[in-house]
Design an enzyme around this catalytic site. Sequence first.
Site, PDB file in Angstrom:
ATOM      1  CE  LYS A 178      -3.677   0.957  -1.074  1.00 10.51           C
ATOM      2  NZ  LYS A 178      -4.531   0.501   0.296  1.00 10.51           N
TER       3      LYS A 178
ATOM      4  CB  SER B 216      -0.938  -0.034   1.328  1.00 16.53           C
ATOM      5  OG  SER B 216      -2.186  -1.031   0.996  1.00 16.53           O
TER       6      SER B 216
ATOM      7  CE1 TYR C  99      -3.569   0.525   4.366  1.00 16.59           C
ATOM      8  CE2 TYR C  99      -2.498  -0.737   6.298  1.00 16.59           C
ATOM      9  CZ  TYR C  99      -2.769  -0.431   4.827  1.00 16.59           C
ATOM     10  OH  TYR C  99      -1.731  -1.154   4.006  1.00 16.59           O
TER      11      TYR C  99
ATOM     12  CB  VAL D 189      -0.449  -5.743   4.221  1.00 21.41           C
ATOM     13  CG1 VAL D 189      -1.481  -5.119   4.673  1.00 21.41           C
ATOM     14  CG2 VAL D 189      -0.435  -6.198   2.640  1.00 21.41           C
TER      15      VAL D 189
ATOM     16  CE1 TYR E 131      -3.781  -0.790  -5.501  1.00 22.32           C
ATOM     17  CE2 TYR E 131      -4.377  -3.250  -4.986  1.00 22.32           C
ATOM     18  CZ  TYR E 131      -4.216  -1.716  -4.646  1.00 22.32           C
ATOM     19  OH  TYR E 131      -4.119  -1.476  -3.347  1.00 22.32           O
TER      20      TYR E 131
END
Length: 310
Positions: free
Chosen positions: A69, A66, A246, A264, A194
């Site tokens: 992102k 992540s 998160y 993660v 992705y």
Amino acid sequence: MSDKISKEVLTEWLEIVRPFAHDGHVADYIPALAKKHPEDLAVAIHYHDGTTVSEGRDEDCFTLQSISKVIALALALMDNGEDYVFERVGMEPSGDPFHSIYRLEQHNPSKPLNPMINAGALAVTNMIHGVTPDEKVGRLLSFIHEMTDDHSIRHSEEVASSEFETAFLNRALLYYMKQHQVVDGSVEETLDAYTKQCAIEVNVKQLARIGALFANEGRDLDSNRQIISKHFARICKTFMVTCGMYDASGAFAIKVGIPAKSGVSGAVVGSLNKFGGIAVYGPALDEKGNSVVGLKLLEMMSNRYDLSIF
């Protein structure tokens, strides 16, 4: 902050936080990540003056997951402009787990709340220019090569394949958004891009340099070249503060106060103006999906050196 954190201090702190590695669990829902050992720890700081200090397994590579992102958001903003991106993805924290579909059902036209949750990140990847998934990922890798001045960085085929084959919830998010015209094109191709994006591999020194570039308002510390516009770099750092950890982002802001993004894989990148970039790696995760050791180490660092931006 004028004092630098020495290698000796980093060595000492890694040993202090090492026992916490067994308080969490490695992300076993992605089979390729389940092989990692909880005590494989590393930390690096890329200072504002261009110097780097690191400790632990600082040459070992891990996947961005992540953390990608934030980088994908910067590229999508550069490709499309701010108005286009935020017509399709919101700017608000969610307070829900990163994989939640709940908020999509509450909003019309099913616009993801922010680019740091999976729905928003999938929409952002969909916006990156490129005819094929490999072209999109190739452009993202070229962007990372530019940010790190390191053309050796690649994605892990094993991890990407492992994630692609088990990404049923992300497929559901994409199909839901496609139904509501948030994304276009092939769901499978967007998911292919992705999962490869998330599987890009770096070590803590490379990741700290990426954090330092965001901290330096998008300007490369060595060449002084503007790689990301100052405005877009600020947007990305703001999302790191409000959504980067998160649904633990609020607690992290209070306890640590460093703009940061976790993944993660167990990596966390921090970005501090006039200080530099910080990268921590510890694959054991807490219940929110954040590195247990990473959070402990960043909290120690922030408290000892008064790094909070608040």
